[in-house]
Write a protein that holds these residues in place. Structure first.
Motif, PDB file in Angstrom:
ATOM      1  N   SER A 174       4.623  -9.866  -4.409  1.00 36.67           N
ATOM      2  CA  SER A 174       3.872 -10.884  -3.666  1.00 36.67           C
ATOM      3  C   SER A 174       4.590 -11.281  -2.380  1.00 36.67           C
ATOM      4  O   SER A 174       5.738 -10.928  -2.151  1.00 36.67           O
ATOM      5  N   ILE A 175       3.836 -12.020  -1.582  1.00 36.49           N
ATOM      6  CA  ILE A 175       4.368 -12.426  -0.287  1.00 36.49           C
ATOM      7  C   ILE A 175       3.982 -13.887  -0.044  1.00 36.49           C
ATOM      8  O   ILE A 175       2.872 -14.303  -0.412  1.00 36.49           O
ATOM      9  N   ASP A 176       4.890 -14.663   0.527  1.00 37.80           N
ATOM     10  CA  ASP A 176       4.608 -16.087   0.772  1.00 37.80           C
ATOM     11  C   ASP A 176       4.074 -16.284   2.183  1.00 37.80           C
ATOM     12  O   ASP A 176       4.617 -15.727   3.145  1.00 37.80           O
ATOM     13  N   VAL A 177       3.038 -17.083   2.287  1.00 37.23           N
ATOM     14  CA  VAL A 177       2.448 -17.361   3.602  1.00 37.23           C
ATOM     15  C   VAL A 177       2.175 -18.866   3.730  1.00 37.23           C
ATOM     16  O   VAL A 177       2.145 -19.585   2.730  1.00 37.23           O
ATOM     17  N   ASP A 178       1.962 -19.321   4.966  1.00 35.05           N
ATOM     18  CA  ASP A 178       1.600 -20.719   5.208  1.00 35.05           C
ATOM     19  C   ASP A 178       0.130 -20.779   5.604  1.00 35.05           C
ATOM     20  O   ASP A 178      -0.259 -20.200   6.616  1.00 35.05           O
ATOM     21  N   VAL A 179      -0.647 -21.488   4.800  1.00 34.21           N
ATOM     22  CA  VAL A 179      -2.096 -21.503   5.015  1.00 34.21           C
ATOM     23  C   VAL A 179      -2.464 -22.386   6.215  1.00 34.21           C
ATOM     24  O   VAL A 179      -2.053 -23.534   6.313  1.00 34.21           O
ATOM     25  N   ASP A 180      -3.251 -21.804   7.126  1.00 32.67           N
ATOM     26  CA  ASP A 180      -3.696 -22.543   8.320  1.00 32.67           C
ATOM     27  C   ASP A 180      -5.123 -23.045   8.167  1.00 32.67           C
ATOM     28  O   ASP A 180      -5.475 -24.122   8.614  1.00 32.67           O
ATOM     29  N   LEU A 181      -5.965 -22.200   7.577  1.00 28.24           N
ATOM     30  CA  LEU A 181      -7.396 -22.485   7.580  1.00 28.24           C
ATOM     31  C   LEU A 181      -8.037 -21.795   6.373  1.00 28.24           C
ATOM     32  O   LEU A 181      -7.660 -20.673   6.035  1.00 28.24           O
ATOM     33  N   VAL A 182      -8.988 -22.478   5.760  1.00 25.77           N
ATOM     34  CA  VAL A 182      -9.677 -21.881   4.619  1.00 25.77           C
ATOM     35  C   VAL A 182     -11.177 -21.864   4.919  1.00 25.77           C
ATOM     36  O   VAL A 182     -11.743 -22.876   5.331  1.00 25.77           O
ATOM     37  N   GLU A 183     -11.794 -20.698   4.747  1.00 29.60           N
ATOM     38  CA  GLU A 183     -13.239 -20.591   4.980  1.00 29.60           C
ATOM     39  C   GLU A 183     -13.913 -20.175   3.685  1.00 29.60           C
ATOM     40  O   GLU A 183     -13.655 -19.094   3.168  1.00 29.60           O
ATOM     41  N   MET A 184     -14.795 -21.023   3.186  1.00 28.70           N
ATOM     42  CA  MET A 184     -15.510 -20.714   1.956  1.00 28.70           C
ATOM     43  C   MET A 184     -16.822 -20.019   2.317  1.00 28.70           C
ATOM     44  O   MET A 184     -17.694 -20.624   2.938  1.00 28.70           O
ATOM     45  N   LEU A 185     -16.934 -18.729   1.968  1.00 31.54           N
ATOM     46  CA  LEU A 185     -18.142 -17.985   2.333  1.00 31.54           C
ATOM     47  C   LEU A 185     -19.087 -17.802   1.148  1.00 31.54           C
ATOM     48  O   LEU A 185     -20.077 -17.099   1.237  1.00 31.54           O
TER      49      LEU A 185
ATOM     50  N   LEU B 176     -13.350 -16.370  -0.562  1.00 33.00           N
ATOM     51  CA  LEU B 176     -12.654 -17.443   0.133  1.00 33.00           C
ATOM     52  C   LEU B 176     -11.736 -16.767   1.135  1.00 33.00           C
ATOM     53  O   LEU B 176     -10.845 -16.008   0.752  1.00 33.00           O
ATOM     54  N   LEU B 177     -11.988 -17.007   2.413  1.00 35.16           N
ATOM     55  CA  LEU B 177     -11.140 -16.381   3.424  1.00 35.16           C
ATOM     56  C   LEU B 177     -10.029 -17.345   3.799  1.00 35.16           C
ATOM     57  O   LEU B 177     -10.284 -18.461   4.258  1.00 35.16           O
ATOM     58  N   VAL B 178      -8.808 -16.895   3.592  1.00 36.78           N
ATOM     59  CA  VAL B 178      -7.659 -17.740   3.896  1.00 36.78           C
ATOM     60  C   VAL B 178      -6.944 -17.163   5.113  1.00 36.78           C
ATOM     61  O   VAL B 178      -6.539 -15.996   5.108  1.00 36.78           O
ATOM     62  N   HIS B 179      -6.843 -17.952   6.163  1.00 36.55           N
ATOM     63  CA  HIS B 179      -6.097 -17.540   7.360  1.00 36.55           C
ATOM     64  C   HIS B 179      -4.717 -18.175   7.241  1.00 36.55           C
ATOM     65  O   HIS B 179      -4.610 -19.392   7.054  1.00 36.55           O
ATOM     66  N   ALA B 180      -3.691 -17.360   7.329  1.00 35.86           N
ATOM     67  CA  ALA B 180      -2.354 -17.896   7.080  1.00 35.86           C
ATOM     68  C   ALA B 180      -1.344 -17.282   8.034  1.00 35.86           C
ATOM     69  O   ALA B 180      -1.573 -16.222   8.609  1.00 35.86           O
TER      70      ALA B 180
ATOM     71  N   ARG C 120     -13.389 -19.026  -6.480  1.00 37.48           N
ATOM     72  CA  ARG C 120     -13.136 -20.131  -7.419  1.00 37.48           C
ATOM     73  C   ARG C 120     -11.744 -20.719  -7.247  1.00 37.48           C
ATOM     74  O   ARG C 120     -11.409 -21.725  -7.840  1.00 37.48           O
ATOM     75  N   ARG C 121     -10.910 -20.063  -6.453  1.00 34.49           N
ATOM     76  CA  ARG C 121      -9.559 -20.591  -6.243  1.00 34.49           C
ATOM     77  C   ARG C 121      -9.592 -21.806  -5.331  1.00 34.49           C
ATOM     78  O   ARG C 121     -10.434 -21.909  -4.446  1.00 34.49           O
ATOM     79  N   THR C 122      -8.661 -22.676  -5.554  1.00 35.02           N
ATOM     80  CA  THR C 122      -8.546 -23.822  -4.652  1.00 35.02           C
ATOM     81  C   THR C 122      -7.323 -23.618  -3.774  1.00 35.02           C
ATOM     82  O   THR C 122      -6.208 -23.477  -4.274  1.00 35.02           O
ATOM     83  N   VAL C 123      -7.551 -23.537  -2.487  1.00 36.03           N
ATOM     84  CA  VAL C 123      -6.452 -23.362  -1.533  1.00 36.03           C
ATOM     85  C   VAL C 123      -6.666 -24.364  -0.416  1.00 36.03           C
ATOM     86  O   VAL C 123      -7.798 -24.579   0.020  1.00 36.03           O
ATOM     87  N   ARG C 124      -5.581 -25.008   0.011  1.00 33.61           N
ATOM     88  CA  ARG C 124      -5.743 -25.998   1.081  1.00 33.61           C
ATOM     89  C   ARG C 124      -4.902 -25.638   2.298  1.00 33.61           C
ATOM     90  O   ARG C 124      -3.806 -25.087   2.155  1.00 33.61           O
TER      91      ARG C 124
END
Ligand code: ATP
Length: 381
Positions: A301-312, A316-320, A350-354
């Protein structure tokens, strides 16, 4: 029904601009081949040369093995469907479909039979007496197809035939065209700049960039095994994330890549698939990870910092932000950014990401790609 061979095909326009340096492409009988690429890459130029609307300035074009360079559009037995359908506004649907047959002075009964048959095939029977102005965009598009079909050509050429339709109708019509082409079995060259259209319609897809053929392959092969960075980033939506990484080690049983100071471990299967990495130990490469290869199955795995979450809805598109420079195929060369890059992950909705959180994303290393940082060529076995 016919085969098409383009051998060393060249196009230099009168102003000296070489739009197509040298193109080799063979299309077997009955194939639906899509030519795709960004605006200005030369798709229409190639199609117009095949149609006989643009002079071929070098190389050869063969239909069924016979050179046709010097033949005019009429003699090539090709039917073309353009972006603008160019229907005759004062003629009915039946009149539009029958027009070319009337010019050829076919027998009236024969024309009527063919019009009826084609209208049935295209579900245009109820509107045969209407004028184009009284039709929907999709129906107009089908009339244009009908005009091409009745000619029973050796080749169909289509230049962005869906671009005037709204999004929903495009999806429906692209499926209809695919089905129809398969039923008729006519060799077809279809031009589009839309990679989704290319992927869903083509038996094979030829990707062009700046007049050069980057890869020609079945849609799934383009997606799974892009030959180079251009294809990797052009095919797939959202685009493949590509960042700079270092090959720490690579042998028959495993490989380790370092990306943003974090280690990604490839097990035997992935290491074998990317065996070419062994030549790059200690060096930097471009590491490609599709958004959908993140956050699902994966032992590393790889660690990232979430910038923006788009629920389509479906994803779930996570920009990080990832602390590794982005790599992209520029107009000419491979370009390496500086500092960190933004990557996109397509996760289970269904994941919750902020936004603002630090997220550990699993990486499916079976779907990891690597490219040479200078040439952009895929590193594989
Ligand atoms: P689009 O998707 O925008 O239609 P395309 O991939 O079909 O683009 P072409 O129309 O084939 O691109 O053009 C390829 C290149 O050739 C472009 O750089 C274009 O400017 C150039 N070109 C096209 N027609 C001519 C012409 N008649 N004379 C000189 N250059 C031309």
């Amino acid at each position: 029904m016919a085969t098409l061979d383009l051998v060393n095909l060249n196009k230099r326009y009168d102003n000296g601009f070489e739009a197509i340096p040298s193109l080799d492409l063979s299309v077997p009988d009955g194939e639906f081949l899509v030519l795709v690429g960004p605006s200005g890459c030369g798709k229409s130029t190639v199609l117009r040369m095949i149609a006989g609307l643009e002079e071929i300035t070098g190389g050869e074009m063969l239909i069924d093995g016979v050179r046709v360079n010097e033949k005019g559009p009429q003699e090539r037995d090709i039917a073309m469907v353009f972006q603008s359908y160019a229907l005759y506004p004062n003629m009915t649907v039946a009149g539009n479909i029958a027009f070319a047959m009337k010019l050829r002075k076919l027998d009236k009964a024969e024309i009527d039979r063919k019009v009826a048959e084609t209208a049935e095939l295209l579900e245009l029977t109820p509107v045969l007496d209407r004028k184009p102005g009284q039709l929907s965009g999709g129906q107009r598009q089908r009339v244009a197809m009908g005009r091409a079909i009745v000619r029973e050509p050796k080749l169909f050429l289509m230049d962005e035939p869906l671009s005037n339709l709204d999004a929903k109708l495009r999806v429906q019509t692209r499926a209809e065209i695919s089905k129809l082409q398969r039923r008729l079995g006519v060799t077809t060259i279809y031009v589009t700049h839309d990679q989704v259209e290319a992927m869903t319609m083509g038996d094979r897809v030829a990707v062009l960039n700046r007049g050069l053929l980057m890869q020609v392959a079945a849609p799934s092969d383009l997606y799974m095994s892009p030959d180079n960075l251009f294809v990797a980033q052009f095919i797939g939506s959202p685009s493949m994330n590509v960042v700079q990484g270092k090959v720490v080690s690579a042998d028959a049983s495993s490989a380790v890549l370092e990306v943003a100071g974090q280690q990604l471990t490839l097990q035997a299967d992935a290491a074998a698939r990317l065996a070419g990495l062994r030549e790059y130990v200690g060096r930097d490469v471009a590491v490609g990870i599709r958004p959908e290869a993140l956050g699902g199955d994966g032992a590393t795995s790889i660690d990232v910092d979430v910038d923006l979450v788009e629920m389509l809805g479906s994803e779930l598109l996570v920009h990080a932000t990832l602390g590794a420079p982005a790599v992209r195929q520029g107009d000419q060369d491979v370009e390496v950014g500086t500092g960190s890059s933004t990557i996109v992950a397509s996760l289970d909705p269904r994941r919750t990401v902020r936004a603002g959180e630090r997220l550990s994303l699993t990486v499916d290393t079976d779907r990891l790609h690597a490219f040479d940082l200078e040439t952009g060529t895929a590193i594989r076995t």
